[in-house]
Write an enzyme that holds these catalytic residues in place. Structure first.
Site, short mmCIF file in Angstrom:
data_model
loop_
_atom_site.label_atom_id
_atom_site.label_comp_id
_atom_site.label_asym_id
_atom_site.label_seq_id
_atom_site.Cartn_x
_atom_site.Cartn_y
_atom_site.Cartn_z
N GLU A 150 0.64 -1.25 0.13
CA GLU A 150 0.11 0.04 0.18
C GLU A 150 0.77 1.20 -0.15
O GLU A 150 0.78 2.08 0.92
CB GLU A 150 -0.90 0.10 1.01
CG GLU A 150 -2.06 -0.98 0.97
CD GLU A 150 -3.22 -0.72 2.08
OE1 GLU A 150 -3.15 0.01 2.95
OE2 GLU A 150 -4.16 -1.33 1.86
N GLU A 305 -6.82 -7.45 -0.96
CA GLU A 305 -7.09 -7.23 0.44
C GLU A 305 -8.75 -6.86 0.57
O GLU A 305 -9.26 -5.81 -0.11
CB GLU A 305 -6.32 -6.19 1.28
CG GLU A 305 -4.95 -6.64 1.63
CD GLU A 305 -4.52 -5.71 2.37
OE1 GLU A 305 -4.99 -4.95 3.23
OE2 GLU A 305 -3.16 -5.65 2.29
#
Ligand code: GAL
Length: 659
Positions: A150, A305
């Site tokens: 991320e 995710e």
């Protein structure tokens, strides 16, 4: 063809075996196999356990878990483990910890704390990525690389001296001369004329508003600086393991990173999506970001995710009610994901995420969560044939990060209420409600494959982008405050809409933001008597002067009484205001372009319809059962039922019709 060599859709999640004993690992792989897990993400935050001292690698534990996973038929999305630099590195090189805009260096003790421009950090990540690649190049479990984690989460930018040096190099490459920079930044304003490169700095906290051109370049630079970290690792992985696809997990519709640029550097796009179960608009917001993910490379992507139930980082973390995990997962697949992956496999017992949900919760297997995990695994297997299939959209929404950054620059605009996410959603939501497939597109892409292109806002618009829009043969809709500035955030000569003036057939003489809580009536020109044509503008309006556009709607009452609000020139519609209800404008444009929803019929409220290849996904997000007319007969892959005519879908249930 799927994204990796794993057949069908991927199903699994982040797995952090270093938090558990090897005895638990054995239980984990057994339960994974039971749930149909075929892929897990491993080693995201494992740097401190893999490189225990400079150049001292301990791959033993990771070897054992990879072997174990492989023995149970579970593939591995292997992280390069570079997301959190280990304590030994940070203590030796405190300068690699990020510094905020006020000059405070942030401490170790969380994660993803690094200065993206730090050469020490970049070298250390590349060394680790190389060691990982060389060690695991032939491991049969390895099916994809997961670089960092991320990017832009926690650390979006760093204001330290090293970053300042890197920023100067970036500026030198962009402008060549100080003269060029001074002119682009408009430094004649407020006495900022630079005479040496060394005088340039990041837009640190200053007594008043910082030069918006400097901020815009800083946003460009910060996205590029993180991308350089990704690319440095990617290069090594491609050298050592050229056949293993590389990705990094995006963060949905993230303001800080120009994902058009980022996606070009990946083999496939993957995304982390955390729609808030407490937000009634969550499914629409999720659909918008999923469509972005699909559009970034115009191919399937991967939901890498998502939360099985509650997250742990909101002020109030509401769980997903029974059925919602499944529905939200199927939604991602409907919008092009080639898998359903979660954070995380086993719920942690310690650390900041110990209350974050997981596929296997604290309570173990005698839980609602586990039963839903098992059932979802079975559904994902039933949808295996969907992998690799694509979606064709006739409508595109334009999204440009540079324009977004300019639009949301602090303290320098007529109104700070124009937020791009909200503007995109205002168009996306009614399209989604009609079951119309939508792509996102950058304003400089070839748009000729679409019938309708909508630019909710294009504050920053270059002459080249305007020319691209002018060449688009379909129906174009342009939202307000567009064509205002050039790439340097300088107002186009003559004012808005700058290079769009000829195309729109008008000029904007004054911006007229509407104060909070007030509204402005707008009446459609053709039939002022009809109730249906009374519209309401909020937040924004403009004083328009028309060249050769004609008026579709005018303001009624208020400071702009009688002036044009919505205009048309040829096939181009312009809105000079933000309308509460875009239905009349949208319906007319869609009708004229011959665009219909994927089922060809009106959808009941709460029902989402998406086509992917030969499959029609119907998802009922509503609280009541819904009857949906079917465009053709077919078989529901989830139940095996043959369906004709119409289908009744229970609340939170879905149908995946193959025909
Ligand atoms: C993501 C992150 C994961 C985990 C998850 C929790 O932002 O990549 O590591 O923290 O959020 O929702």
């Amino acid at each position: 063809m799927g994204l990796t060599r794993v057949p069908g859709l991927l199903f699994g999640g982040d797995y952090n075996p270093e938090q558990w004993s090897e005895e638990v690992w054995n239980q984990d792989v057994r339960l994974m196999a039971e749930a149909g897990v075929n892929a897990v993400t491993v080693a995201v935050f494992s740097w401190s356990r893999l490189e225990t001292a400079p150049g001292v690698f301990d791959f033993g534990w990771l070897d054992r878990i990879l072997d174990l996973l492989h023995a149970h038929g579970i593939a591995v999305d292997l992280a390069t483990a570079t997301a959190t630099p280990p304590p030994w590195l940070v203590r030796r090189h405190p300068e690699l910890q990020p510094v905020d805009a006020a000059g405070t260096r942030l401490e170790f003790g969380s994660r993803q704390g690094y200065c993206p421009s730090s050469p020490v950090f970049r070298e250390a990540t590349v060394r680790l990525a190389r060691a990982m690649a060389e060690h695991y190049r032939d491991h049969p479990a390895l099916v994809m690389w997961h670089i960092g984690n991320e990017y832009g989460d926690h650390t979006v930018e760093c204001f330290c001296e090293e970053s300042a040096r890197d920023f100067r190099r970036w500026l030198q490459a962009r402008y060549g001369t100080l003269e060029g920079l001074n002119s682009a930044w408009g430094t004649s304003c407020w006495g900022q004329h630079y005479t040496e490169w060394t005088q340039l700095a990041p837009p640190r906290k200053a007594p008043g508003p910082v030069n918006p051109a400097q901020v815009l370049d800083w946003r460009r630079f910060s996205s590029d600086a993180l991308l350089a970290c990704f690319e440095a690792e990617r290069e090594v992985l491609k050298e050592v393991t050229p056949d293993i696809p590389v990705t990094t997990n995006f963060m949905s519709l993230l303001h800080h990173l120009d994902y058009w640029k980022w996606a070009a550097a990946e083999d496939f796009v993957s995304d982390d999506a955390y729609p808030d179960p407490a937000d009634p608009q969550a499914p629409v917001k999720a659909a918008l970001s999923y469509d972005l993910m699909r559009s970034l490379k115009q191919q399937p992507w991967l939901l890498l995710e998502s939360a099985p139930s509650a997250v742990s980082w909101r002020a109030v973390n509401v769980p997903k009610e029974p059925g919602v995990m499944r529905l939200h997962s199927l939604q991602a697949v409907a919008h092009g994901s080639d898998g359903v992956m979660f954070f995380q496999w086993r719920q942690a017992r310690y650390g900041p995420e110990k209350f974050h949900s997981a596929m296997l919760p604290h309570g173990g297997t005698d839980t609602r969560q586990w039963r839903e995990t098992l059932a979802l695994g079975a559904d994902v297997r039933r949808l295996a044939e969907v992998a690799g299939s694509t979606t064709r959209a006739e409508v595109a929404l334009l999204l440009d990060w540079e324009s977004w950054w300019g639009l949301e620059a602090p303290e320098s605009l007529p109104s700070d209420r124009l937020r791009l996410h909200g503007l995109l959603l205002s168009w996306y939501a009614p399209l989604h409600g009609r079951g119309i497939a939508v792509d996102l597109a950058p304003p400089d892409r070839d748009l000729s494959g679409y019938k309708v292109v909508i630019a909710p806002n294009l504050y920053l618009c270059t002459a080249e982008q305007a020319a691209n829009l002018a060449a688009f043969p379909g129906r174009l809709v342009v939202g307000p405050f567009s064509g205002v500035v050039d790439a340097a955030d300088q107002v186009h000569e003559g004012g808005a809409p700058g290079p769009l003036r000829e195309l729109l057939g008008l000029r904007v003489e004054e911006f007229w933001p509407i104060p909070d809580g007030r509204t402005q009536d707008v009446l459609a020109q053709d039939d002022p008597a009809r109730n249906s044509t009374r519209l309401t503008a909020r937040t924004w309006s403009e004083w328009l002067e028309l060249d050769d556009a004609h008026v579709l709607a005018r303001y009624r009452g208020g400071p702009l009484d009688g002036r044009p609000a919505v205009t048309r020139r040829g096939t181009v519609t312009y809105l000079g205001c933000l309308l509460d209800d875009l239905t009349p404008v949208l319906d007319e444009v869609l009708d004229a372009a011959g665009v219909t929803g994927v089922t060809g019929a009106k959808l009941p409220p709460g029902v989402e319809a998406c086509r992917r290849g030969d499959h029609l996904f119907l998802l009922n997000h509503g609280a009541a059962a819904a009857t949906v007319p079917l465009p053709a007969s077919g078989t529901d892959l989830l139940t095996g039922r043959r369906l004709h005519g119409s289908v009744v879908i229970a609340p939170r249930d879905a149908v995946v019709l193959k025909h």
